[in-house]
Design an enzyme around this catalytic site. Structure first.
Site, mmCIF file in Angstrom:
data_model
loop_
_atom_site.group_PDB
_atom_site.id
_atom_site.type_symbol
_atom_site.label_atom_id
_atom_site.label_comp_id
_atom_site.label_asym_id
_atom_site.label_seq_id
_atom_site.Cartn_x
_atom_site.Cartn_y
_atom_site.Cartn_z
ATOM 1 N N HIS A 52 0.731 -1.310 0.116
ATOM 2 C CA HIS A 52 0.220 -0.025 -0.006
ATOM 3 C C HIS A 52 1.189 1.142 -0.096
ATOM 4 C CE1 HIS A 52 -2.852 -2.995 2.212
ATOM 5 N NE2 HIS A 52 -3.382 -2.535 1.007
ATOM 6 N N ASP A 55 2.311 2.052 3.252
ATOM 7 C CA ASP A 55 3.391 0.869 3.743
ATOM 8 C C ASP A 55 4.749 1.327 3.575
ATOM 9 O OD1 ASP A 55 1.394 -1.157 4.773
ATOM 10 O OD2 ASP A 55 1.315 -1.789 2.573
ATOM 11 N N GLU A 175 -8.942 -4.399 -8.582
ATOM 12 C CA GLU A 175 -9.062 -5.811 -7.644
ATOM 13 C C GLU A 175 -10.550 -5.623 -7.269
ATOM 14 O OE1 GLU A 175 -6.635 -6.353 -4.249
ATOM 15 O OE2 GLU A 175 -7.617 -8.160 -3.549
ATOM 16 N N GLU A 211 -8.687 -11.865 -7.027
ATOM 17 C CA GLU A 211 -8.537 -12.614 -5.754
ATOM 18 C C GLU A 211 -9.625 -13.671 -5.592
ATOM 19 O OE1 GLU A 211 -7.923 -10.435 -2.054
ATOM 20 O OE2 GLU A 211 -8.960 -11.888 -0.806
ATOM 21 N N HIS A 214 -12.687 -13.136 -3.317
ATOM 22 C CA HIS A 214 -13.597 -12.111 -3.622
ATOM 23 C C HIS A 214 -14.635 -12.791 -4.839
ATOM 24 C CE1 HIS A 214 -10.569 -8.643 -2.547
ATOM 25 N NE2 HIS A 214 -10.883 -9.613 -1.651
HETATM 26 C C1 GLO Z 1 -9.249 -7.116 0.748
HETATM 27 C C2 GLO Z 1 -8.388 -6.755 -0.176
HETATM 28 C C3 GLO Z 1 -7.011 -6.256 0.101
HETATM 29 C C4 GLO Z 1 -6.183 -5.919 -1.010
HETATM 30 C C5 GLO Z 1 -5.062 -4.869 -0.726
HETATM 31 C C6 GLO Z 1 -4.207 -4.583 -1.854
HETATM 32 O O1 GLO Z 1 -10.356 -7.662 0.663
HETATM 33 O O2 GLO Z 1 -8.028 -8.223 -0.476
HETATM 34 O O3 GLO Z 1 -6.339 -7.035 0.985
HETATM 35 O O4 GLO Z 1 -5.846 -6.828 -1.743
HETATM 36 O O5 GLO Z 1 -5.354 -3.957 0.172
HETATM 37 O O6 GLO Z 1 -5.127 -3.642 -2.444
HETATM 38 MG MG MG Z 2 -6.611 -8.789 -1.974
#
Ligand code: GLO
Ligand code: MG
Length: 342
Positions: A52, A55, A175, A211, A214
């Protein structure tokens, strides 16, 4: 793909080594300093770091000190032989993003989101990373009447276009996640974001990170979501993990809930010649002891590699002959035996 021996590269984010807090209880493990986390990567068999923006450097650091602060982290990565895989603006914690960033009703808050995104791109540039990930965490609503969904879609497109024009070298990786923290997201699935990609000023630099959890939360199969994006040549990163049904986002170790689903995921990536990193967005259990706080990462990597062995042992000719005979009972047993090591 028989005979293929691609070497996969693995990545995770500093947030994947966590203190075990959940919405019902405080941290249960001690905080691990950023530098100590970076030193764990190679030991665990990982090469890429997912970041991030904050980070890398705190949001407090002004533009003048920014290059020096980023250079310090870059040096840390170089020293460990690591590369930065992605940088994502963390647009879901700040008071200014309570009602979303790019889709907020407040012009001042939208400006904050865009300014912070430009700063994220500057940070990514300086650390040597061109992948900008957008997890659109709060770009949705708790009640549907709160915002205009037509305006929201346009604002998301405008924001992405701003990024693509701000820096002609970056890639945007959306994402998507259907819910959590919001009740309903505007872009619930990779398919939604892919449609938007083609409307941007540069579709060739607009794609997705998918992901597993998700997709499962959206009631979709991760391997199909990934296959669809691969077909579009737009799957540029993944967050592999697992999820036990439709509940809060669990980020369980890859393959730990449904090994066959994991098999299909790896099978698709391998057959399509997926070129990106294997990101493992996994969380340790709250019950995990401090000494074991990176086991879920090592385990997920090991499970991926073991499943990869299974995938590579599948005989395409056998699969094709079952398909030709429409013998899916036979095909199922063939796959199940592979998974059981029989
Ligand atoms: C949350 C997401 C999160 C993202 C991360 C990168 O559900 O998966 O972990 O992957 O913040 O943007
Ligand atoms: Mg993620």
């Amino acid at each position: 793909m028989a005979g293929s021996k691609k070497q996969y590269q693995f990545s995770f984010g500093p947030w994947n080594i966590s203190m075990g807090a959940d919405p019902f209880g405080p941290p249960v493990r001690k905080e691990v300093a950023f530098a100590a986390k970076i030193r764990e990567y190679k030991k665990l068999g990982f090469d890429g770091v997912q970041f991030h923006d904050d980070d890398i450097i705190s949001t407090e650091v002004g533009p003048l000190e920014l290059p020096k602060a980023v250079a310090k982290v870059k040096k840390m990565l170089d020293g460990e032989g690591l590369f930065p895989e992605i940088v994502a603006p963390r647009l879901w914690e700040h008071p200014r993003t309570i009602d979303g960033g790019y889709t907020s009703n407040s012009a001042a808050d939208r400006k904050y989101a865009l300014d912070r995104t430009r700063r994220t791109i500057d940070i990514a540039n300086q650390i040597g990373c061109k992948n900008i990930v957008l997890w659109l965490a709060r770009e949705g609503t708790y009640i549907r009447e709160a915002k205009c969904p037509l305006t929201a879609t346009q604002r998301l497109l405008d924001a992405i276009n701003m990024m693509l024009e701000y820096d002609k070298n970056i890639l945007i990786l959306g994402e998507m996640k259907p819910n959590e923290p919001m009740d309903m997201a505007y872009m619930p699935t990779p398919g939604h974001f892919l449609a938007l990609c083609y409307k941007t000023v540069d579709p060739s630099r607009s794609g997705v990170l998918i992901e597993s959890a998700h997709s499962i939360l959206a009631g979709l199969d991760p391997s199909d979501d990934m296959a669809y994006a691969l077909w579009h040549k737009k799957l540029w990163s993944v967050h592999l993990n697992d999820q036990n049904g439709l509940k809060y986002d669990q980020d369980k170790s890859f393959g730990s809930v449904d090994l066959r689903r994991a098999f299909n995921t790896v099978w698709v990536l391998e057959r399509a010649g997926y070129q990106g990193c294997v990101g493992l967005d996994v969380k340790a259990m709250r019950t995990t002891k401090q000494a074991d706080q990176t086991r879920h990462l090592a385990n997920s990597r090991e499970i991926f590699l073991k499943v990869l062995d299974v995938v590579r042992s599948v005989d395409d000719k056998v699969v094709e002959s079952f398909r030709a005979e429409r013998d899916y009972e036979g095909l199922e047993l063939y796959i199940m035996k592979k998974l059981m090591g029989k």
